[in-house]
Motif scaffolding. Structure first.
Motif, mmCIF file in Angstrom:
data_model
loop_
_atom_site.group_PDB
_atom_site.id
_atom_site.type_symbol
_atom_site.label_atom_id
_atom_site.label_comp_id
_atom_site.label_asym_id
_atom_site.label_seq_id
_atom_site.Cartn_x
_atom_site.Cartn_y
_atom_site.Cartn_z
ATOM 1 N N GLY A 7 -12.312 5.546 -90.941
ATOM 2 C CA GLY A 7 -12.822 4.374 -90.030
ATOM 3 C C GLY A 7 -12.680 4.750 -89.039
ATOM 4 O O GLY A 7 -12.478 3.957 -87.940
ATOM 5 N N ASN A 8 -11.509 5.673 -88.761
ATOM 6 C CA ASN A 8 -10.048 5.927 -87.699
ATOM 7 C C ASN A 8 -10.672 6.828 -86.853
ATOM 8 O O ASN A 8 -12.467 7.195 -86.405
ATOM 9 N N TRP A 9 -10.088 6.660 -85.148
ATOM 10 C CA TRP A 9 -10.789 7.477 -84.402
ATOM 11 C C TRP A 9 -10.844 8.874 -84.081
ATOM 12 O O TRP A 9 -10.210 10.435 -84.848
ATOM 13 N N LEU A 10 -12.185 9.899 -83.621
ATOM 14 C CA LEU A 10 -13.267 11.180 -83.185
ATOM 15 C C LEU A 10 -12.909 11.665 -82.902
ATOM 16 O O LEU A 10 -12.488 11.189 -81.276
ATOM 17 N N PHE A 11 -11.632 12.816 -82.124
ATOM 18 C CA PHE A 11 -11.586 13.293 -81.261
ATOM 19 C C PHE A 11 -12.349 14.929 -80.855
ATOM 20 O O PHE A 11 -12.801 15.406 -81.877
ATOM 21 N N SER A 12 -12.263 15.030 -79.485
ATOM 22 C CA SER A 12 -13.256 16.575 -79.541
ATOM 23 C C SER A 12 -12.385 17.904 -81.129
ATOM 24 O O SER A 12 -13.000 18.269 -81.159
ATOM 25 N N PRO A 13 -11.308 17.631 -80.980
ATOM 26 C CA PRO A 13 -11.149 19.200 -81.739
ATOM 27 C C PRO A 13 -11.667 18.653 -83.040
ATOM 28 O O PRO A 13 -11.860 19.608 -84.388
ATOM 29 N N ASP A 14 -12.326 17.385 -83.812
ATOM 30 C CA ASP A 14 -12.268 16.509 -85.006
ATOM 31 C C ASP A 14 -13.874 17.290 -84.720
ATOM 32 O O ASP A 14 -14.358 17.617 -85.880
ATOM 33 N N LEU A 15 -14.549 18.254 -83.453
ATOM 34 C CA LEU A 15 -16.330 18.291 -83.420
ATOM 35 C C LEU A 15 -16.678 19.385 -83.598
ATOM 36 O O LEU A 15 -15.717 20.610 -83.185
ATOM 37 N N VAL A 16 -17.351 19.954 -83.990
ATOM 38 C CA VAL A 16 -17.954 21.060 -84.563
ATOM 39 C C VAL A 16 -18.218 21.663 -82.922
ATOM 40 O O VAL A 16 -18.566 22.373 -82.486
ATOM 41 N N PHE A 17 -19.982 20.628 -82.401
ATOM 42 C CA PHE A 17 -20.052 21.004 -80.950
ATOM 43 C C PHE A 17 -19.553 19.740 -80.279
ATOM 44 O O PHE A 17 -20.650 18.927 -79.982
ATOM 45 N N PRO A 18 -18.479 19.615 -80.065
ATOM 46 C CA PRO A 18 -18.317 18.617 -78.692
ATOM 47 C C PRO A 18 -18.813 18.834 -77.535
ATOM 48 O O PRO A 18 -19.103 17.986 -76.602
#
Length: 335
Positions: free
Chosen positions: A259-270
């Motif tokens: 349940g923590n925050w996600l940032f752009s580097p965590d995403l495949v298609f930001p």
């Protein structure tokens, strides 16, 4: 039981009545509608079940479509056929050109004053509660959007309130959240130099939910008795098919689970988030794994000024409360 049922609300029932009916029928505590439909009106009323009730705010924002009929030359205190006659006026002669001109004047962004029959609260009291006590108060106009007004028919017919032959206009309207069709009918009548009331109203669409795919309460009762109720429930994933899709990297899945925050580097298609207007905004997206498994509805938020600050935002979830994706402007992560 999570999902949305596209209910065909019958006239004579309130939206709350429909919620109570389904709550008892399905033995489901979490049931809620996605926007009130007048008791006298019929039509599409999406009902959220279980975890989907957390997403009713998103569904409420959807555009809506109605078919309505207005009678000219008569005005009632409720602006519809259920009220008392408060004014009679000369009915204008109608032709297609006159009507289309009036429609053009009410298309686009317009200011509309909510009726006293609405559920809007003023000083903690709903307007319709005040109206029942005979109290009429001044209301502030609100900006709404009429996307399209389409003339379906017009002519002369017997008005059931007066017993007289009066002109009517039947039309289809596509509009934004917060639009009151009875007020629209009243305003168009005044623009035409007369007065009017809404004779009937049918809601034909709410977002992706259409009248032709709606289920009556009788059909839902039968489906439940036959053990086929799940066949009529639309998943959250399908109901919100218009939301942008974002994939989360497999190595970031533990972040989702915790349940923590996600940032752009965590995403495949930001890029679906970054290619928006250069201004702070909030929006919802559908989050999937790289393999295409649906994880839930997330809200992302831009923050151009403060990388450390995590502002409070509403949490949307599906089966569990999920925290938002945190997305920054391009280059901000490295700044």
């Amino acid at each position: 039981m999570d999902g949305i049922i596209n209910v065909l609300k019958p006239p004579g029932m309130s939206s709350h009545d429909v919620v109570k009916y389904l709550r008892d029928l399905l033995d489901e505590k979490k049931v809620g509608h996605t926007g009130t439909l007048d008791p006298a009106a019929a039509g599409v009323l999406p009902i959220c079940l279980g975890g989907a009730t957390k997403l009713s705010n998103i569904l409420m924002r959807n555009d809506k479509e109605y078919i309505a009929e207005m009678i000219l030359g008569v005005e009632t205190d409720t602006m519809d056929s259920l009220g008392k006659i408060t004014n009679l006026a000369n009915a204008p002669k109608l032709d297609e050109h006159i009507i289309e001109n009036a429609f053009a004047n009410f298309t686009g962004k317009i200011a509309q004053v909510p009726p006293m029959t609405s559920a809007i609260k003023v000083n903690g009291k709903k307007l319709y509660e005040l109206a029942r006590k005979g109290t009429i108060i001044e209301r502030q106009s609100r900006l709404i959007t009429i996307k399209q007004l389409t003339l379906l028919n017009y002519g002369i017919k017997i008005d059931r309130l007066t017993g007289k032959y009066l002109p009517y206009i039947r039309f289809r309207v596509s509009c934004s959240k917060g639009t009151y069709i009875r007020t629209l009918c009243s305003d168009i009548g005044r623009y035409l130099g007369s007065c009017s009331y809404m004779a009937f109203l049918v809601r034909t669409r709410v977002g992706n939910f259409h009248l032709e795919n709606a289920y009556t309460l009788e059909e839902l009762t039968k489906a439940n008795e036959q053990g086929k109720i799940f066949n009529v429930i639309t998943s959250v994933e399908d109901a919100l098919s218009n939301l942008p899709v974002v994939l989360v990297k497999n190595e970031a899945l533990p972040i989702v689970e915790s349940g923590n925050w996600l940032f752009s580097p965590d995403l495949v298609f930001p890029s679906v988030l970054e290619n928006l207007d250069n201004k702070p905004s909030t929006e919802e997206v559908k989050l999937y794994t790289e393999e295409g498994k649906f994880l839930g509805i997330y809200k992302y938020e831009f923050d151009f000024n403060n990388l450390k600050k995590q502002p409070r935002v509403r949490k949307y979830g599906y089966k569990s409360a999920l925290k938002p994706i945190k997305v920054f402007a391009k280059g901000a992560i490295n700044g």
